[in-house]
Write a protein that holds these residues in place. Sequence first.
Motif, mmCIF file in Angstrom:
data_model
loop_
_atom_site.group_PDB
_atom_site.id
_atom_site.type_symbol
_atom_site.label_atom_id
_atom_site.label_comp_id
_atom_site.label_asym_id
_atom_site.label_seq_id
_atom_site.Cartn_x
_atom_site.Cartn_y
_atom_site.Cartn_z
ATOM 1 N N PHE A 37 0.858 -1.184 0.000
ATOM 2 C CA PHE A 37 0.000 0.000 0.000
ATOM 3 C C PHE A 37 0.892 1.231 0.000
ATOM 4 N N GLN A 38 0.760 2.057 -1.042
ATOM 5 C CA GLN A 38 1.640 3.203 -1.228
ATOM 6 C C GLN A 38 1.107 4.483 -0.597
ATOM 7 N N GLN A 39 -0.165 4.727 -0.762
ATOM 8 C CA GLN A 39 -0.729 6.008 -0.319
ATOM 9 C C GLN A 39 -2.215 5.824 -0.056
ATOM 10 N N THR A 40 -2.751 6.624 0.834
ATOM 11 C CA THR A 40 -4.187 6.625 1.095
ATOM 12 C C THR A 40 -4.664 8.051 1.273
ATOM 13 N N TRP A 41 -5.883 8.305 0.834
ATOM 14 C CA TRP A 41 -6.497 9.628 0.927
ATOM 15 C C TRP A 41 -7.929 9.458 1.406
ATOM 16 N N ALA A 42 -8.485 10.500 2.014
ATOM 17 C CA ALA A 42 -9.873 10.422 2.476
ATOM 18 C C ALA A 42 -10.572 11.762 2.330
ATOM 19 N N ASP A 43 -11.859 11.687 2.092
ATOM 20 C CA ASP A 43 -12.749 12.850 2.115
ATOM 21 C C ASP A 43 -13.753 12.598 3.233
ATOM 22 N N PRO A 44 -13.518 13.157 4.418
ATOM 23 C CA PRO A 44 -14.402 12.908 5.548
ATOM 24 C C PRO A 44 -15.847 13.354 5.295
ATOM 25 N N GLU A 45 -16.016 14.370 4.474
ATOM 26 C CA GLU A 45 -17.369 14.879 4.215
ATOM 27 C C GLU A 45 -18.213 13.870 3.439
ATOM 28 N N THR A 48 -15.585 8.963 1.628
ATOM 29 C CA THR A 48 -14.877 8.162 0.639
ATOM 30 C C THR A 48 -13.387 8.109 0.966
ATOM 31 N N VAL A 49 -12.825 6.905 0.902
ATOM 32 C CA VAL A 49 -11.398 6.698 1.131
ATOM 33 C C VAL A 49 -10.826 6.017 -0.105
ATOM 34 N N TYR A 50 -9.633 6.439 -0.515
ATOM 35 C CA TYR A 50 -8.936 5.891 -1.676
ATOM 36 C C TYR A 50 -7.587 5.349 -1.232
ATOM 37 N N CYS A 51 -7.205 4.192 -1.772
ATOM 38 C CA CYS A 51 -5.905 3.601 -1.474
ATOM 39 C C CYS A 51 -5.219 3.206 -2.776
ATOM 40 N N LEU A 52 -3.965 3.570 -2.914
ATOM 41 C CA LEU A 52 -3.164 3.182 -4.067
ATOM 42 C C LEU A 52 -2.202 2.094 -3.624
ATOM 43 N N SER A 53 -2.161 1.014 -4.395
ATOM 44 C CA SER A 53 -1.294 -0.095 -4.023
ATOM 45 C C SER A 53 -0.679 -0.753 -5.246
ATOM 46 N N GLU A 54 0.358 -1.533 -4.995
ATOM 47 C CA GLU A 54 0.917 -2.452 -5.974
ATOM 48 C C GLU A 54 0.645 -3.842 -5.436
ATOM 49 N N ALA A 55 0.188 -4.739 -6.312
ATOM 50 C CA ALA A 55 -0.188 -6.068 -5.856
ATOM 51 C C ALA A 55 -0.207 -7.039 -7.026
#
Length: 82
Positions: A37-45, A48-55
């Motif tokens: 898992f490289q990075q994660t972002w979220a919009d609390p409002e 929605t949460v986004y995760c970037l990964s290599e797999a």
Amino acid sequence: MARFMDVHHGMKGITAEQLRAAHTADQAIEGEEGVHFQQTWADPESGTVYCLSEAPTKEAVQRVHARTGHPADEIHPVPLSA
């Protein structure tokens, strides 16, 4: 390895601390599935949460998220970047 962007819905009000804790939980076991898992972002409002990964596969990504208690609602391959 392939790159994936996964999306989690229903996390309205998530805090930075909760986001870090979820990301850390994923990272603690990611190696068991060959995921990074490289990075994660979220919009609390919107919750929605986004995760970037290599797999190796999107199923491997989902297994890690499921084991840590937050399965992804969507997982998209990201074959191109600029």
